[in-house]
Write a protein that holds these residues in place. Structure first.
Motif, PDB file in Angstrom:
ATOM      1  N   ALA A 116     -49.790 -25.985 -28.892  1.00  0.00           N
ATOM      2  CA  ALA A 116     -49.883 -24.593 -28.375  1.00  0.00           C
ATOM      3  C   ALA A 116     -49.222 -24.231 -27.085  1.00  0.00           C
ATOM      4  N   PRO A 117     -49.463 -25.049 -25.961  1.00  0.00           N
ATOM      5  CA  PRO A 117     -48.430 -24.621 -24.949  1.00  0.00           C
ATOM      6  C   PRO A 117     -47.172 -24.270 -25.238  1.00  0.00           C
ATOM      7  N   ALA A 118     -46.464 -25.105 -25.869  1.00  0.00           N
ATOM      8  CA  ALA A 118     -45.022 -24.911 -26.144  1.00  0.00           C
ATOM      9  C   ALA A 118     -44.873 -23.523 -27.019  1.00  0.00           C
ATOM     10  N   VAL A 119     -45.714 -23.337 -27.936  1.00  0.00           N
ATOM     11  CA  VAL A 119     -45.861 -22.233 -28.636  1.00  0.00           C
ATOM     12  C   VAL A 119     -45.843 -21.074 -27.810  1.00  0.00           C
ATOM     13  N   ARG A 120     -46.866 -21.149 -26.847  1.00  0.00           N
ATOM     14  CA  ARG A 120     -47.106 -19.683 -25.923  1.00  0.00           C
ATOM     15  C   ARG A 120     -45.726 -19.429 -25.305  1.00  0.00           C
ATOM     16  N   SER A 121     -45.383 -20.733 -24.439  1.00  0.00           N
ATOM     17  CA  SER A 121     -44.509 -20.331 -23.408  1.00  0.00           C
ATOM     18  C   SER A 121     -43.183 -19.903 -24.318  1.00  0.00           C
ATOM     19  N   LEU A 146     -42.472 -20.615 -36.599  1.00  0.00           N
ATOM     20  CA  LEU A 146     -43.441 -21.661 -36.154  1.00  0.00           C
ATOM     21  C   LEU A 146     -43.341 -22.744 -37.432  1.00  0.00           C
ATOM     22  N   VAL A 147     -42.608 -24.035 -36.869  1.00  0.00           N
ATOM     23  CA  VAL A 147     -42.453 -24.960 -38.028  1.00  0.00           C
ATOM     24  C   VAL A 147     -43.401 -26.157 -37.817  1.00  0.00           C
ATOM     25  N   GLY A 148     -43.547 -26.519 -36.826  1.00  0.00           N
ATOM     26  CA  GLY A 148     -44.521 -27.776 -36.179  1.00  0.00           C
ATOM     27  C   GLY A 148     -45.875 -27.171 -36.685  1.00  0.00           C
ATOM     28  N   MET A 149     -46.554 -28.254 -37.309  1.00  0.00           N
ATOM     29  CA  MET A 149     -48.144 -28.041 -37.588  1.00  0.00           C
ATOM     30  C   MET A 149     -48.819 -28.776 -36.411  1.00  0.00           C
ATOM     31  N   GLY A 150     -49.630 -27.706 -35.978  1.00  0.00           N
ATOM     32  CA  GLY A 150     -50.647 -28.041 -34.811  1.00  0.00           C
ATOM     33  C   GLY A 150     -52.215 -27.753 -35.320  1.00  0.00           C
ATOM     34  N   ALA A 151     -52.810 -27.167 -34.298  1.00  0.00           N
ATOM     35  CA  ALA A 151     -54.024 -26.633 -34.449  1.00  0.00           C
ATOM     36  C   ALA A 151     -53.916 -25.463 -35.569  1.00  0.00           C
ATOM     37  N   ASP A 152     -55.228 -25.124 -36.277  1.00  0.00           N
ATOM     38  CA  ASP A 152     -55.096 -23.976 -37.423  1.00  0.00           C
ATOM     39  C   ASP A 152     -54.967 -23.005 -36.531  1.00  0.00           C
ATOM     40  N   ASP A 153     -55.935 -22.715 -35.470  1.00  0.00           N
ATOM     41  CA  ASP A 153     -55.879 -21.601 -34.692  1.00  0.00           C
ATOM     42  C   ASP A 153     -55.329 -21.761 -33.312  1.00  0.00           C
ATOM     43  N   VAL A 154     -54.171 -20.893 -33.054  1.00  0.00           N
ATOM     44  CA  VAL A 154     -53.503 -21.075 -31.568  1.00  0.00           C
ATOM     45  C   VAL A 154     -53.855 -19.434 -30.883  1.00  0.00           C
ATOM     46  N   ALA A 162     -34.096 -16.075 -30.655  1.00  0.00           N
ATOM     47  CA  ALA A 162     -34.888 -16.609 -31.518  1.00  0.00           C
ATOM     48  C   ALA A 162     -35.710 -17.889 -30.930  1.00  0.00           C
ATOM     49  N   PHE A 163     -36.797 -18.052 -31.253  1.00  0.00           N
ATOM     50  CA  PHE A 163     -37.437 -19.298 -30.860  1.00  0.00           C
ATOM     51  C   PHE A 163     -38.131 -20.023 -32.108  1.00  0.00           C
ATOM     52  N   ILE A 164     -37.890 -21.364 -32.031  1.00  0.00           N
ATOM     53  CA  ILE A 164     -38.332 -21.991 -33.248  1.00  0.00           C
ATOM     54  C   ILE A 164     -39.089 -23.246 -32.737  1.00  0.00           C
ATOM     55  N   ASP A 165     -40.105 -23.253 -33.024  1.00  0.00           N
ATOM     56  CA  ASP A 165     -41.202 -24.362 -32.375  1.00  0.00           C
ATOM     57  C   ASP A 165     -41.185 -25.388 -33.492  1.00  0.00           C
ATOM     58  N   ALA A 166     -40.756 -26.650 -33.022  1.00  0.00           N
ATOM     59  CA  ALA A 166     -40.946 -27.747 -33.893  1.00  0.00           C
ATOM     60  C   ALA A 166     -41.791 -28.880 -33.271  1.00  0.00           C
ATOM     61  N   SER A 167     -42.775 -28.524 -32.324  1.00  0.00           N
ATOM     62  CA  SER A 167     -43.648 -29.184 -31.705  1.00  0.00           C
ATOM     63  C   SER A 167     -45.105 -29.197 -32.152  1.00  0.00           C
ATOM     64  N   GLY A 168     -45.539 -28.068 -32.693  1.00  0.00           N
ATOM     65  CA  GLY A 168     -46.986 -27.969 -33.053  1.00  0.00           C
ATOM     66  C   GLY A 168     -47.939 -27.842 -31.790  1.00  0.00           C
TER      67      GLY A 168
END
Lengths: 340, 340, 340, 340
Positions: free
Chosen positions: A242-247, A260-268, A234-240
């Protein structure tokens, strides 16, 4: 008891003042808590600087702060007076209890939910705040009121790991080693994960992650988590970010999960063909439901260390200082102590 | 039996020829099937025109076709000869059976899987093809061999709906009313969905959808499924079109599911903040696992109508015609009949 | 390599002899393991004394022993010779891999399964035994071959706790503190359970339970677990005793789970009205599936302590002594070491 | 509106009288329903004859009847007056909404639940009865008020089949073809089950089962369901008879499910070794949760036929006649119509 109290009020974007305001009314099913400690969250900082988060806009003076604990000093008509004096951790939300989501046990998704420090609901940077009796959880004597306040971010960590299916032997990737990433790592360890890989741009944050349970840290500028063959469960994103989410998605093994935990852009932009080809399961978290009992258990038994997250303490008259501290990458948790 | 057979061979991108090739060897655990019917899939058309799909590249002559049925004419050493003469639907894949994915029942995610008509594995546009005995499923007399061949796309429909959690009373949105979208709609109905909303740009496809179970059709040029307040339990994309995926996600209610079936761009911009705020669950499908028994049950009991999907029949010498037909939006299913 | 080996053969009920027998043939997908350690299980003792367990009857000489480890000394034609020399833990079963149960990932329920030391399949009280390559799991250097052998009972503990839904914060009741009960308790702790209540008639076994993770022990002659208001999340019976099962069920909170591990009478009177009124979920375990990787992880990381379970070691010429020891309540695990 | 109403009151065991009683008070979150139809349940008959069911004892006069529908005639202070005039199906329970079970969505297991016609809570054999607004579900015009009342037993059928995992292609065994067994069979069919095998001692009940969805009926005196090799996916007992439960369990395939719906003896001897050897999953049902929306959907769409279950209608002055009719095996559903 007095009718008024001191509270730190966000008057408008960028302006916070210590004011005297009425003590909150206690509804029949509520308790009144004398607030002891309130963690500062990134969302508090964001509301202070921007006056809004997404569709939630601060249009009138509001009290911030939603990671709170304290002592019950009064109770509503339907609550046993025996509860007065209880030290409690506060789950800062109020669901309607009658909608489809509530009745299925997903009350965090209740469309009518009220949440501390989300306009127009006041939060806890104040001497007192009210909460439904069943959302004020008694804590054991061994547990500090600061740790009790931090059951809120701990709940985010629990909820995220529950969504991720973290369990004994799991291999977990976490991107982002801010306070939430650190809590997620701690919970992953408490849930039995054996590999906890944490990625962050900042070397000091990676060092912190190693102290709090990470078994390996990665500098994303030096290594791409998506091409290391991690094949995590499993992968948990806490950065929000986009490059982290994608990788991160590219690091997940077939049938694995992404949270996906971190809040970032509305669209990724996401690698959808990878999600399809590996039947990955992607979801996000919106707050939490039913996590406080476990949070208290994990914290009071020492399996998660909340006290060590506290890097600064501030009085009610210096909430602005607390917010400034929280914006500093070296800070893990700034705490506001209204009684100080 | 002869050692050779006729087969329609993709020599290279854009060039298909009828050739005489060796009859496939039958391994000890395989059966040899005299192919009766093969549905033409969009992937066959794609390989013909492009010579590749993603990382799968046609580098040597290969036989296309993976939606197949026929009659068992020979068996391997470990298979009962009693099976000779059986009319069978073919599940066109061969998993390793020993890897972690296989042993957990997710054999479609086996990294060593072989699949008909995916380079370098031959498909079924031929007189004969071999398959593992347990992937050749006997069909009842009441079921046509064309319907048996179409158990393959039906399996995509079953798998998609299983991932979507479709059940009695479900409200489902399907974008894309090509052959797969139509099968998904039929399965949704068979699974008890009560609202089956189908969106497609083409009016004729929307009309077809209404014939096959849709309770409502939407023209995405006239209405945006994302802003109609549909609040569906699940959204299944069968279009592969980024705007459809994006709008569809906005139509899903909290805790609902999104299943991406259609193949499109590798990367798609998704409304991540909505996925988070509603805790939506997004996944994709990669083929299917363990679907044939239910496919045969649904088709033979009449709850799904496969025979009516057939809009054209072609001989082995006219596979090119079949591929051309399959590329025509008015076609639902072109069938190649090697024995014709 | 020799064609023959020494093996401890159960000639008939009550009679075991050391014999020279052929070394097992290695099938193309198998490895040959030089056996290092074999734990003695209650079922071995039972076969020795009774000549049968339920419908499984010893009708011809057979080798007992199914908790085994060793070193690969030869491989079948389809297995990489690189595996020779590997120290391995053996999962002692062989499923058909093609039936419905196997293809759904529940291979332990395969109706065609073969299992070590279950008539007519030979076990591992011998110098060598063969096993499918994917059921021979390499172990890290840090792990002893005795611990590797005990991955078998550990797997029972894992599987039981997985069925019980044990997780962080769980409250678990275990009845029976024999070797399996002790392993179940250890796994419950490793899975994060915070209350692990163990009941056993024998004071020495209760003492052992406290050493291996129990947070509370109960003497069922002094206290009735069914009336203490335990309200556990799950109850796992490792005793096979009808009174324990019955009382344990009464200790489970609404929507909780019951897992029956201990083998006892075929029929047991259960408090069905309680199961209904609380919607309890009751099931049993039959061996295990896909547990070895986690077993090795738990044992090699020290979260479960297998080495300390060993209370005696015996040579191949003294299997009878090992069986006698295993029947002694003071014994946790007797180990047969064929190479000794 | 009058302050008093007519109600059929169970004065004591065996004695029912038509009385004039106060109209129920409407709490702020309730609606007052003018009762149109009330199905008679076996539990009503049981309370009438025995004065108790298990631990629930009738110690004061009480109104029976919990399968109810009607029209909203008044609302509490927090309910929109727009709801007056709505035709509604009543879910006859009131959960506390704050306990652990409620907040996890399992409100039927709430230890504080109140339920119509379970001492000391009054039921619906009366002109009016109050219910929480969210438990009064509006029905479409196409649906009769009798069918609306029978959404209660239908909910038992839904809940049972949900616990059984009934889905497309399922093979289900149901023992007992009384009203509940018949509803369970109908729901199994609506959920997509393809084999619905119903067993009952009474030939007329078996005939009824064939009319309502059974694909096969069995006379347990002539054939033993446990030895026919049925190998069903799930077994649902609606008889409460120990021999039926025992035989049914033997008919379930590995990893299959058993759902005990019928109330019988507190303790029943079960084939535990079979449950273990096949890892069967056994549970029971206690009422239901969140079933009314689907019940209304199934009934109003015609996929379940409730109206045909009605075999007799009785006025409020003849509840005793209704109870007598309900005790007759030829009766499916006796309905009390307070307004008649």
């Amino acid at each position: 008891m007095n009718d008024t109290m001191r509270a730190s009020v966000l008057i408008e974007k960028g302006r916070i003042e210590l004011e005297t305001v009425p003590v909150p009314q206690v509804d029949r099913d509520q308790v009144l808590v004398e607030i002891a400690a309130v963690g500062v969250c990134g969302s508090d900082v964001h509301y202070f600087h921007e006056g809004r988060i997404g569709d939630f806009v601060v249009t009138a003076p509001m009290i911030l702060g939603h990671e709170a604990s304290g002592t019950i000093v009064a109770v509503g008509s339907e609550v046993s007076p025996d509860r007065i004096g209880e030290r409690v951790a506060i789950e800062p939300q109020r669901a309607c209890r009658v909608c489809e989501q509530c009745k299925h046990g997903r009350y965090n998704l209740c469309p009518f939910i009220e949440f501390y420090a989300t306009p127009p609901i006041d939060g806890a940077f104040a001497q007192f705040q009210a909460i439904q009796a069943d959302y004020a959880f008694p804590i054991p004597h061994s547990m500090s009121l600061e740790a009790a306040a931090l059951c809120e971010p701990l709940s985010v960590g629990i909820w995220s790991n529950q969504k991720a299916g973290t369990g004994p032997g799991s291999r977990i990737l976490i991107t982002g080693a801010g306070p939430i990433g650190i809590v997620i790592a701690q919970v992953a360890k408490a849930f039995g994960a054996t590999e906890i890989i944490v990625s962050d741009l900042a070397a000091e944050r990676r060092a912190v992650a190693l102290r709090f349970g990470a078994t390996r840290v990665i500098d994303p500028l030096a290594e791409d988590v998506g091409t290391l063959g991690l094949e995590v469960d499993a992968f948990i994103d806490a950065s929000g970010a986009a490059p982290a989410v994608r990788s991160g998605i590219l690091a997940v093994k077939p049938a694995g999960r992404i949270v996906l935990v971190g809040m970032g852009a509305d669209d990724v932009s996401l690698p959808v063909s990878r999600i399809q080809g590996r039947e990955l399961i992607l979801t996000g978290v919106f707050r939490y439901a039913n996590t406080w009992p476990l949070a208290i258990e994990l914290a009071s038994s020492g399996r998660v260390d909340l006290d060590s997250l506290v890097t600064g303490r501030f009085g009610l008259s210096d909430v602005e200082g607390a917010l400034a501290a929280a914006g500093n990458p070296a800070t893990l948790k700034a705490i506001v102590e209204p009684g100080k």
